[in-house]
Design a protein around this motif. Sequence first.
Motif, short mmCIF file in Angstrom:
data_model
loop_
_atom_site.label_atom_id
_atom_site.label_comp_id
_atom_site.label_asym_id
_atom_site.label_seq_id
_atom_site.Cartn_x
_atom_site.Cartn_y
_atom_site.Cartn_z
N ALA A 81 -10.46 -39.40 -26.01
CA ALA A 81 -9.51 -39.38 -27.13
C ALA A 81 -10.19 -39.66 -28.47
N SER A 82 -11.42 -40.14 -28.46
CA SER A 82 -12.08 -40.57 -29.69
C SER A 82 -12.17 -39.51 -30.78
N PRO A 83 -12.39 -38.23 -30.46
CA PRO A 83 -12.41 -37.25 -31.56
C PRO A 83 -11.09 -37.19 -32.32
N PHE A 84 -9.98 -37.44 -31.62
CA PHE A 84 -8.66 -37.42 -32.26
C PHE A 84 -8.37 -38.76 -32.93
N LEU A 85 -8.78 -39.85 -32.28
CA LEU A 85 -8.55 -41.18 -32.84
C LEU A 85 -9.30 -41.40 -34.15
N PHE A 86 -10.50 -40.81 -34.24
CA PHE A 86 -11.35 -41.01 -35.42
C PHE A 86 -11.39 -39.80 -36.34
N GLY A 87 -10.54 -38.82 -36.11
CA GLY A 87 -10.48 -37.65 -36.97
C GLY A 87 -11.73 -36.79 -36.92
N LEU A 88 -12.36 -36.72 -35.76
CA LEU A 88 -13.62 -35.98 -35.62
C LEU A 88 -13.45 -34.65 -34.89
N ALA A 89 -12.25 -34.36 -34.44
CA ALA A 89 -12.03 -33.21 -33.56
C ALA A 89 -12.46 -31.88 -34.18
N ASP A 90 -12.46 -31.79 -35.49
CA ASP A 90 -12.87 -30.55 -36.13
C ASP A 90 -14.39 -30.38 -36.15
N ARG A 91 -15.14 -31.48 -35.93
CA ARG A 91 -16.61 -31.40 -35.97
C ARG A 91 -17.23 -31.68 -34.61
N VAL A 92 -16.70 -32.65 -33.86
CA VAL A 92 -17.27 -33.02 -32.56
C VAL A 92 -16.12 -33.24 -31.60
N LEU A 93 -16.00 -32.35 -30.63
CA LEU A 93 -14.89 -32.47 -29.69
C LEU A 93 -15.37 -32.51 -28.24
N TRP A 94 -15.98 -31.44 -27.78
CA TRP A 94 -16.25 -31.27 -26.36
C TRP A 94 -17.21 -32.29 -25.75
N PRO A 95 -18.27 -32.71 -26.40
CA PRO A 95 -19.13 -33.71 -25.75
C PRO A 95 -18.36 -34.98 -25.39
N HIS A 96 -17.58 -35.49 -26.32
CA HIS A 96 -16.84 -36.72 -26.07
C HIS A 96 -15.75 -36.51 -25.02
N VAL A 97 -15.05 -35.40 -25.12
CA VAL A 97 -13.98 -35.11 -24.15
C VAL A 97 -14.55 -34.96 -22.75
#
Length: 124
Positions: A81-97
């Motif tokens: 969830a961290s890309p969404f929690l920290f507003g990063l989903a537009d730059r870094v999504l798939w590695p964290h997910v």
Amino acid sequence: MRFLPTRAHGVIDYLWGIALMASPWLFGFADVAAATWVAIVFGVGAILYSVVTAYELGLLKILPMPMHLILDGIGGIVLAASPFLFGLADRVLWPHVLFGLFSVMACFVTRLEPMLTTGHREPA
């Protein structure tokens, strides 16, 4: 169904932590400071609680395996969830997910008790 031996889980723990810490450079998002720090903190955290887990590859054997798996599950959910929690989903999504979902999956398939060298389960 819990089919993954705790010894294999231990190997995966250390490799997962190292791979997660290296992921900003491996996947080209080291310039995104928040995403890099999330990867490093979660990777270091996983290695640290693996060191204190009461399984074959733990050094201090303090943390019971069921608690380790709970940390894997909760940590995996937060990491995914961290890309969404920290507003990063537009730059870094798939590695964290993907790292996060892998951790969640591991918490459901790993056996709850370590095996002795003879192949018998340790007493509870």
